[in-house]
Each structure stands twice: as C-alpha cells, then as structure tokens.
Scaffold this motif. Structure first.
Motif, PDB file in Angstrom:
ATOM      1  N   ARG A 119       0.815  -1.218   0.000  1.00  0.00           N
ATOM      2  CA  ARG A 119       0.000   0.000   0.000  1.00  0.00           C
ATOM      3  C   ARG A 119       0.849   1.268   0.000  1.00  0.00           C
ATOM      4  N   VAL A 120       2.002   1.240   0.637  1.00  0.00           N
ATOM      5  CA  VAL A 120       2.820   2.456   0.747  1.00  0.00           C
ATOM      6  C   VAL A 120       4.029   2.444  -0.192  1.00  0.00           C
ATOM      7  N   ALA A 121       4.133   1.425  -1.029  1.00  0.00           N
ATOM      8  CA  ALA A 121       5.290   1.307  -1.921  1.00  0.00           C
ATOM      9  C   ALA A 121       5.358   2.477  -2.897  1.00  0.00           C
ATOM     10  N   LEU A 122       6.577   2.928  -3.144  1.00  0.00           N
ATOM     11  CA  LEU A 122       6.807   4.031  -4.079  1.00  0.00           C
ATOM     12  C   LEU A 122       6.960   3.486  -5.493  1.00  0.00           C
ATOM     13  N   TYR A 128      15.493   3.353   1.144  1.00  0.00           N
ATOM     14  CA  TYR A 128      15.124   3.009   2.529  1.00  0.00           C
ATOM     15  C   TYR A 128      14.298   1.716   2.587  1.00  0.00           C
ATOM     16  N   CYS A 129      14.767   0.699   1.894  1.00  0.00           N
ATOM     17  CA  CYS A 129      14.026  -0.571   1.867  1.00  0.00           C
ATOM     18  C   CYS A 129      13.881  -1.165   3.265  1.00  0.00           C
ATOM     19  N   ALA A 130      14.933  -1.102   4.083  1.00  0.00           N
ATOM     20  CA  ALA A 130      14.894  -1.686   5.423  1.00  0.00           C
ATOM     21  C   ALA A 130      13.819  -1.019   6.279  1.00  0.00           C
ATOM     22  N   ARG A 131      13.679   0.279   6.166  1.00  0.00           N
ATOM     23  CA  ARG A 131      12.691   1.007   6.955  1.00  0.00           C
ATOM     24  C   ARG A 131      11.270   0.619   6.540  1.00  0.00           C
ATOM     25  N   TYR A 132      11.028   0.561   5.231  1.00  0.00           N
ATOM     26  CA  TYR A 132       9.685   0.253   4.739  1.00  0.00           C
ATOM     27  C   TYR A 132       9.259  -1.170   5.119  1.00  0.00           C
ATOM     28  N   VAL A 133      10.141  -2.130   4.894  1.00  0.00           N
ATOM     29  CA  VAL A 133       9.792  -3.515   5.201  1.00  0.00           C
ATOM     30  C   VAL A 133       9.690  -3.726   6.711  1.00  0.00           C
ATOM     31  N   ARG A 134      10.554  -3.091   7.463  1.00  0.00           N
ATOM     32  CA  ARG A 134      10.502  -3.206   8.936  1.00  0.00           C
ATOM     33  C   ARG A 134       9.170  -2.712   9.477  1.00  0.00           C
ATOM     34  N   LYS A 135       8.689  -1.556   8.974  1.00  0.00           N
ATOM     35  CA  LYS A 135       7.410  -1.016   9.433  1.00  0.00           C
ATOM     36  C   LYS A 135       6.250  -1.941   9.043  1.00  0.00           C
ATOM     37  N   ARG A 186      29.592  -2.508  -3.468  1.00  0.00           N
ATOM     38  CA  ARG A 186      28.824  -1.436  -4.104  1.00  0.00           C
ATOM     39  C   ARG A 186      27.542  -1.134  -3.352  1.00  0.00           C
ATOM     40  N   ARG A 187      27.031  -2.133  -2.641  1.00  0.00           N
ATOM     41  CA  ARG A 187      25.775  -1.964  -1.888  1.00  0.00           C
ATOM     42  C   ARG A 187      26.001  -2.453  -0.461  1.00  0.00           C
ATOM     43  N   PRO A 188      26.615  -1.645   0.365  1.00  0.00           N
ATOM     44  CA  PRO A 188      27.031  -2.063   1.719  1.00  0.00           C
ATOM     45  C   PRO A 188      25.882  -2.366   2.677  1.00  0.00           C
ATOM     46  N   HIS A 189      24.664  -1.960   2.342  1.00  0.00           N
ATOM     47  CA  HIS A 189      23.521  -2.210   3.228  1.00  0.00           C
ATOM     48  C   HIS A 189      22.661  -3.394   2.780  1.00  0.00           C
ATOM     49  N   GLY A 190      22.979  -3.963   1.612  1.00  0.00           N
ATOM     50  CA  GLY A 190      22.178  -5.065   1.110  1.00  0.00           C
ATOM     51  C   GLY A 190      20.790  -4.593   0.688  1.00  0.00           C
ATOM     52  N   HIS A 191      19.825  -5.504   0.756  1.00  0.00           N
ATOM     53  CA  HIS A 191      18.467  -5.158   0.344  1.00  0.00           C
ATOM     54  C   HIS A 191      17.487  -6.134   0.991  1.00  0.00           C
ATOM     55  N   ILE A 192      16.278  -5.653   1.285  1.00  0.00           N
ATOM     56  CA  ILE A 192      15.230  -6.505   1.849  1.00  0.00           C
ATOM     57  C   ILE A 192      13.916  -6.197   1.162  1.00  0.00           C
ATOM     58  N   GLN A 193      13.079  -7.217   0.969  1.00  0.00           N
ATOM     59  CA  GLN A 193      11.814  -7.045   0.257  1.00  0.00           C
ATOM     60  C   GLN A 193      10.826  -8.099   0.728  1.00  0.00           C
ATOM     61  N   ILE A 194       9.548  -7.901   0.433  1.00  0.00           N
ATOM     62  CA  ILE A 194       8.488  -8.825   0.842  1.00  0.00           C
ATOM     63  C   ILE A 194       7.569  -9.086  -0.345  1.00  0.00           C
ATOM     64  N   PHE A 195       7.007 -10.284  -0.412  1.00  0.00           N
ATOM     65  CA  PHE A 195       6.146 -10.664  -1.530  1.00  0.00           C
ATOM     66  C   PHE A 195       4.683 -10.431  -1.154  1.00  0.00           C
ATOM     67  N   ASP A 196       3.951  -9.698  -2.004  1.00  0.00           N
ATOM     68  CA  ASP A 196       2.562  -9.372  -1.684  1.00  0.00           C
ATOM     69  C   ASP A 196       1.557 -10.292  -2.372  1.00  0.00           C
ATOM     70  N   GLY A 197       2.048 -11.352  -2.984  1.00  0.00           N
ATOM     71  CA  GLY A 197       1.185 -12.283  -3.695  1.00  0.00           C
ATOM     72  C   GLY A 197       1.275 -12.128  -5.193  1.00  0.00           C
ATOM     73  N   ASN A 198       1.705 -10.939  -5.625  1.00  0.00           N
ATOM     74  CA  ASN A 198       1.875 -10.670  -7.053  1.00  0.00           C
ATOM     75  C   ASN A 198       3.266 -10.141  -7.374  1.00  0.00           C
ATOM     76  N   VAL A 201       7.985  -6.332  -3.099  1.00  0.00           N
ATOM     77  CA  VAL A 201       7.876  -4.937  -2.676  1.00  0.00           C
ATOM     78  C   VAL A 201       8.906  -4.642  -1.598  1.00  0.00           C
ATOM     79  N   SER A 202       9.588  -3.539  -1.726  1.00  0.00           N
ATOM     80  CA  SER A 202      10.508  -3.069  -0.678  1.00  0.00           C
ATOM     81  C   SER A 202      10.049  -1.659  -0.310  1.00  0.00           C
ATOM     82  N   ASP A 203      10.848  -0.655  -0.634  1.00  0.00           N
ATOM     83  CA  ASP A 203      10.347   0.706  -0.520  1.00  0.00           C
ATOM     84  C   ASP A 203       9.647   1.116  -1.813  1.00  0.00           C
ATOM     85  N   PHE A 204       9.770   0.258  -2.834  1.00  0.00           N
ATOM     86  CA  PHE A 204       9.090   0.479  -4.105  1.00  0.00           C
ATOM     87  C   PHE A 204       8.644  -0.869  -4.675  1.00  0.00           C
TER      88      PHE A 204
END
Length: 242
Positions: A119-122, A128-135, A186-198, A201-204
């Motif tokens: 719902r809040v994906a950009l 800020y993928c970690a912040r979005y998925v954490r929330k 090149r990406r020192p923070h890595g990345h996190i995401q979640i599957f919404d069924g389709n 989604v991370s921060d986008f």
C-alpha cells in the motif's frame, strides 16, 4: 586328494557318480580351507549339489533349495516395494493437505505485512528498503529489534527471532515471504523485500525478485507457521523391518 575323497565319502557319494573337485589349501595356522565345489551327479542320482566349506565341515544344498531361497527373497523384496509405495503415497497426500492449510489467509500476519508494504510502496527506490519492510512487519505484529541495514535482518538472526524460517530459494513464493540480499562493496547495506502475492515490494514495487542486474546472493524467509516440514510432523520414508 585324500581330503576330497573324505568329503565325498561323508556325503555318501561315489567318485564314479560325481564330477568336480575340492581344492584344499593349508593356512598359516595349519588349518584346512576348502573352496566351493559344484558336484554334478548323473541322472540316476538326482540333481546337482553345491558343497560349501565351513569351519565345522561341508554343507550340501541342492539346486531346488537354492531356487526356493531365491523365490523367497524375491517375494520379500516385492513386499518391501509395496510398503515403500504405500508410504510414499501417504507422504504425498499429507504434503498436499499440509500445503492447502499452509497458505496464509488475508487476516494472517504475513498477508497483513505484505498488504501494508504494498500500500505504501513508491514507484521507484528511495534507498530506505529496510525502513519500509521493517514497518510493514511490525504493523502485522512481528516483534524484533530494528537494524540499520537490510542485510542484518538475515545475518543477525532478526527474522529468525521474529518467527521466520529460512527456506530454499527455489521454493514457490507465497504472500508474506521475505527476501534478504547480502551486502556487497557497491551496496554495503544489502536489500530486503516482501512478496505481496503478485510482486516483490521493498520501498518500491519491483519488476522482479531482484532489484539488481547480474547475480547477487540472497536468502528467502517464511513465517514458520506456514513452513511445510514433513520431518516435524513425524513422517518418514522408512520401511519397518518385520
């Protein structure tokens, strides 16, 4: 030769009625050893016999007895094959039953987290993928200590503590699954995401499971309540030795 004659005499068989040989050798401890000898009698004296030497003496087994033993072993093997097929069928059925009940419904924590993230994906990444998925996870009731970097949700065991189990990357994704990419130079923070069924989604909203080009290492996590583990249910593909 005397030893061969002695064995044949014990068996009640004449030299003229047999063909074959018994090889006698002396071992270092001065004991005798006899090799397996096949003695074929003429039609007047029955079927061929096999002599097996043992420490206690010779043992004679007819071809009919050997054939019967082979038939018994074959029947036993078929019985075990049937038992294995039955257990395999049972496991397959219970796996289908478990899979049917292991898909999160819309009111489950995985589905709520995925829906909130979606719902809040950009439209594009904000970094800020970690912040979005954490929330999104916290809004669904998952409890854990937030991490500053996305990759730490896997490396620090945060997802495991929150109730997730690491599963194979080849597993078909279902709603609420979380993927964590390792960090790189090149990406020192890595990345996190979640599957919404389709979509993932991370921060986008992503176009595919990977937000990157090229190969990158990652791990897949699923709420432990929805992990189908046959061993935890005590189902084993093993045949009882009866």
């Amino acid at each position: 030769m005397k030893q061969a004659l002695l064995i044949l005499s014990v068996l009640g068989m004449g030299i003229a009625q047999t063909s074959g040989a018994v090889e006698t050798t002396f071992q270092p401890n001065n004991t005798l050893s006899h090799t397996i000898t096949n003695i074929s009698t003429s039609a007047n004296y029955g079927s061929s016999r096999n002599i097996y030497s043992t420490n206690s003496g010779a043992y004679v087994s007819s071809n009919d007895e050997i054939s019967q033993a082979i038939d018994n072993l074959s029947a036993h093997a078929k019985q075990k094959e049937y038992q294995l097929a039955s257990l395999t069928s049972r496991l397959s059925y219970e796996q289908r039953q478990q899979q049917a009940s292991s898909v999160p419904d819309r009111y489950s924590a995985p589905a709520i987290a995925a829906a909130n993230a979606s719902r809040v994906a950009l439209s594009s990444s904000s970094g800020y993928c970690a912040r979005y998925v954490r929330k999104a996870l916290q809004s669904a009731g998952y409890e854990f200590t937030p991490n500053p970097s996305a990759y730490q949700y896997a490396s620090r065991g945060t997802l495991a503590q929150a109730g997730f189990t690491k599963i194979s990357n080849n597993t078909q994704p279902q709603v609420g699954d979380v993927v964590v990419y390792d960090r790189t130079s090149r990406r020192p923070h890595g990345h996190i995401q979640i599957f919404d069924g389709n979509d993932w989604v991370s921060d986008f909203r992503q176009n595919s499971i990977s937000p990157y080009s090229g190969h990158h290492n990652y791990t897949t996590w699923r709420d432990s309540k929805y992990v189908d583990d046959a061993s935890d249910r005590g189902i084993y593909l093993a045949m009882a030795d009866k």
